[in-house]
Design an enzyme around this catalytic site. Sequence first.
Site, mmCIF file in Angstrom:
data_model
loop_
_atom_site.group_PDB
_atom_site.id
_atom_site.type_symbol
_atom_site.label_atom_id
_atom_site.label_comp_id
_atom_site.label_asym_id
_atom_site.label_seq_id
_atom_site.Cartn_x
_atom_site.Cartn_y
_atom_site.Cartn_z
ATOM 1 N N LYS A 39 0.839 -1.203 0.000
ATOM 2 C CA LYS A 39 0.000 0.000 0.000
ATOM 3 C C LYS A 39 0.874 1.253 0.000
ATOM 4 C CE LYS A 39 -4.049 -1.788 2.472
ATOM 5 N NZ LYS A 39 -5.088 -1.460 1.487
ATOM 6 N N LEU A 40 1.924 1.233 0.827
ATOM 7 C CA LEU A 40 2.789 2.405 0.938
ATOM 8 C C LEU A 40 3.586 2.643 -0.351
ATOM 9 C CD1 LEU A 40 4.020 1.722 4.569
ATOM 10 C CD2 LEU A 40 2.637 3.695 3.850
ATOM 11 N N ARG A 62 10.004 -5.490 10.223
ATOM 12 C CA ARG A 62 10.582 -6.616 10.938
ATOM 13 C C ARG A 62 9.484 -7.411 11.644
ATOM 14 N NH1 ARG A 62 8.226 -5.942 14.969
ATOM 15 N NH2 ARG A 62 8.676 -4.799 16.877
ATOM 16 N N SER A 68 12.128 -11.775 21.867
ATOM 17 C CA SER A 68 11.473 -10.523 22.277
ATOM 18 C C SER A 68 10.003 -10.748 22.601
ATOM 19 C CB SER A 68 11.575 -9.472 21.178
ATOM 20 O OG SER A 68 12.909 -9.219 20.877
ATOM 21 N N LYS A 72 8.501 -9.955 26.319
ATOM 22 C CA LYS A 72 7.438 -8.967 26.505
ATOM 23 C C LYS A 72 6.227 -9.589 27.194
ATOM 24 C CE LYS A 72 5.417 -5.026 24.178
ATOM 25 N NZ LYS A 72 5.499 -4.159 23.014
ATOM 26 N N ARG A 75 7.191 -10.056 30.811
ATOM 27 C CA ARG A 75 7.261 -8.763 31.495
ATOM 28 C C ARG A 75 5.866 -8.270 31.872
ATOM 29 N NH1 ARG A 75 10.198 -5.860 27.695
ATOM 30 N NH2 ARG A 75 8.378 -4.692 27.001
ATOM 31 N N HIS A 139 3.035 6.609 16.066
ATOM 32 C CA HIS A 139 2.813 5.156 16.078
ATOM 33 C C HIS A 139 1.342 4.853 15.853
ATOM 34 C CE1 HIS A 139 6.538 4.469 18.869
ATOM 35 N NE2 HIS A 139 6.818 5.153 17.781
ATOM 36 N N GLU A 158 2.037 -2.806 13.874
ATOM 37 C CA GLU A 158 2.432 -1.498 14.411
ATOM 38 C C GLU A 158 3.184 -0.746 13.319
ATOM 39 O OE1 GLU A 158 4.190 -0.498 18.529
ATOM 40 O OE2 GLU A 158 5.924 -0.338 17.206
ATOM 41 N N GLU A 173 19.996 7.052 19.505
ATOM 42 C CA GLU A 173 19.667 6.988 20.933
ATOM 43 C C GLU A 173 19.486 5.535 21.359
ATOM 44 O OE1 GLU A 173 16.652 7.117 24.350
ATOM 45 O OE2 GLU A 173 16.467 6.196 22.396
HETATM 46 P P1 GTP Z 1 7.194 -1.316 23.883
HETATM 47 O O1 GTP Z 1 6.954 -2.223 25.057
HETATM 48 O O2 GTP Z 1 8.641 -0.987 23.647
HETATM 49 O O3 GTP Z 1 6.509 -1.794 22.635
HETATM 50 O O4 GTP Z 1 6.525 0.076 24.280
HETATM 51 P P2 GTP Z 1 4.988 0.491 24.281
HETATM 52 O O5 GTP Z 1 4.123 -0.687 24.061
HETATM 53 O O6 GTP Z 1 4.741 1.351 25.486
HETATM 54 O O7 GTP Z 1 4.825 1.357 22.954
HETATM 55 P P3 GTP Z 1 5.511 2.712 22.475
HETATM 56 O O8 GTP Z 1 4.609 3.194 21.398
HETATM 57 O O9 GTP Z 1 5.830 3.679 23.568
HETATM 58 O O10 GTP Z 1 6.898 2.239 21.869
HETATM 59 C C1 GTP Z 1 6.957 1.291 20.870
HETATM 60 C C2 GTP Z 1 8.276 1.357 20.118
HETATM 61 O O11 GTP Z 1 8.646 2.716 19.819
HETATM 62 C C3 GTP Z 1 9.495 0.814 20.799
HETATM 63 O O12 GTP Z 1 9.587 -0.574 20.702
HETATM 64 C C4 GTP Z 1 10.622 1.524 20.047
HETATM 65 O O13 GTP Z 1 10.802 0.957 18.760
HETATM 66 C C5 GTP Z 1 10.032 2.897 19.829
HETATM 67 N N1 GTP Z 1 10.364 3.809 20.956
HETATM 68 C C6 GTP Z 1 9.538 4.232 21.926
HETATM 69 N N2 GTP Z 1 10.172 5.066 22.776
HETATM 70 C C7 GTP Z 1 11.439 5.192 22.325
HETATM 71 C C8 GTP Z 1 12.591 5.939 22.775
HETATM 72 O O14 GTP Z 1 12.571 6.637 23.774
HETATM 73 N N3 GTP Z 1 13.725 5.820 22.040
HETATM 74 C C9 GTP Z 1 13.791 5.060 20.907
HETATM 75 N N4 GTP Z 1 14.948 5.018 20.253
HETATM 76 N N5 GTP Z 1 12.732 4.336 20.464
HETATM 77 C C10 GTP Z 1 11.573 4.401 21.154
HETATM 78 MG MG MG Z 2 7.097 -2.382 20.860
#
Ligand code: GTP
Ligand code: MG
Length: 220
Positions: A39-40, A62, A68, A72, A75, A139, A158, A173
């Site tokens: 689509k993109l 990915r 992972s 998750k 966790r 996101h 996602e 970062e």
């Molecule tokens: P996850 O448990 O990591 O999936 O976090 P979440 O379910 O709270 O979702 P969120 O939308 O906050 O983050 C999802 C994804 O965004 C992460 O897996 C990273 O790929 C990216 N991300 C979020 N925060 C950061 C950050 O502070 N730094 C970087 N480099 N990536 C981030």
């Molecule tokens: Mg994530």
Amino acid sequence: MIEGGRYGIWTYRRICEDKKGFSIQQQLYQAAIKEIRTKLEILDEEFRVKYDHNPIHHIESRLKSVESIVKKLQRRGHEISVDSIVNNLSDVAGVRVICNYKDDVESIAKFLVNQDDITYIEQRDYISNPKENGYRSLHLILAIPIFLYESTELVRVEVQIRTIAMDFWASLEHKLKYKKESPVSNNLYHRLQRCAINLAALDEEMQDIYRVINEENKEN
Ligand code: GTP
Ligand code: MG
């Protein structure tokens, strides 16, 4: 792929019991990634032909690794099973869209959400509301139907949409965080935060330069 790794066979027991189910689910996630990517790519091509502009710089995707996934689920206190993956995780299939300009991020998000076959689930707008550390990105959690031989499955994906500048910061970062064994010091945290602010200003400026050039071209 399912066996071994740091978690060993016992952690994977529930998934291993349903090895076939896990493979089928992985294939669905892979198919969802392909659908979104297609689509993109079509959108990018349409913009190039109609407006002489490519909103997308590049696309990455990915499938979350088994390690992972298990980490998750553990966790968050969920059981380790294929059903649990489907019900509790939204980021097993991940697509990252890196855009040229800030306005492209919103265009891409709108385009995806407005597609007839896509179901919007939720969004986290870290561009309007950046994270405290400076992270910026949009996101989306979406669901897309995958048409199989005997059924149609709605699969969650996602999609992270961000500019080159936002991606530059997030990638570095992320690497820096994993490079350091202890959390980054206050001083480095603030320097990284400052970089994010400078990059946000650069994004605004590049967007404006693009707008001015476009308007000048229209006048000529
Ligand atoms: P996850 O448990 O990591 O999936 O976090 P979440 O379910 O709270 O979702 P969120 O939308 O906050 O983050 C999802 C994804 O965004 C992460 O897996 C990273 O790929 C990216 N991300 C979020 N925060 C950061 C950050 O502070 N730094 C970087 N480099 N990536 C981030
Ligand atoms: Mg994530």
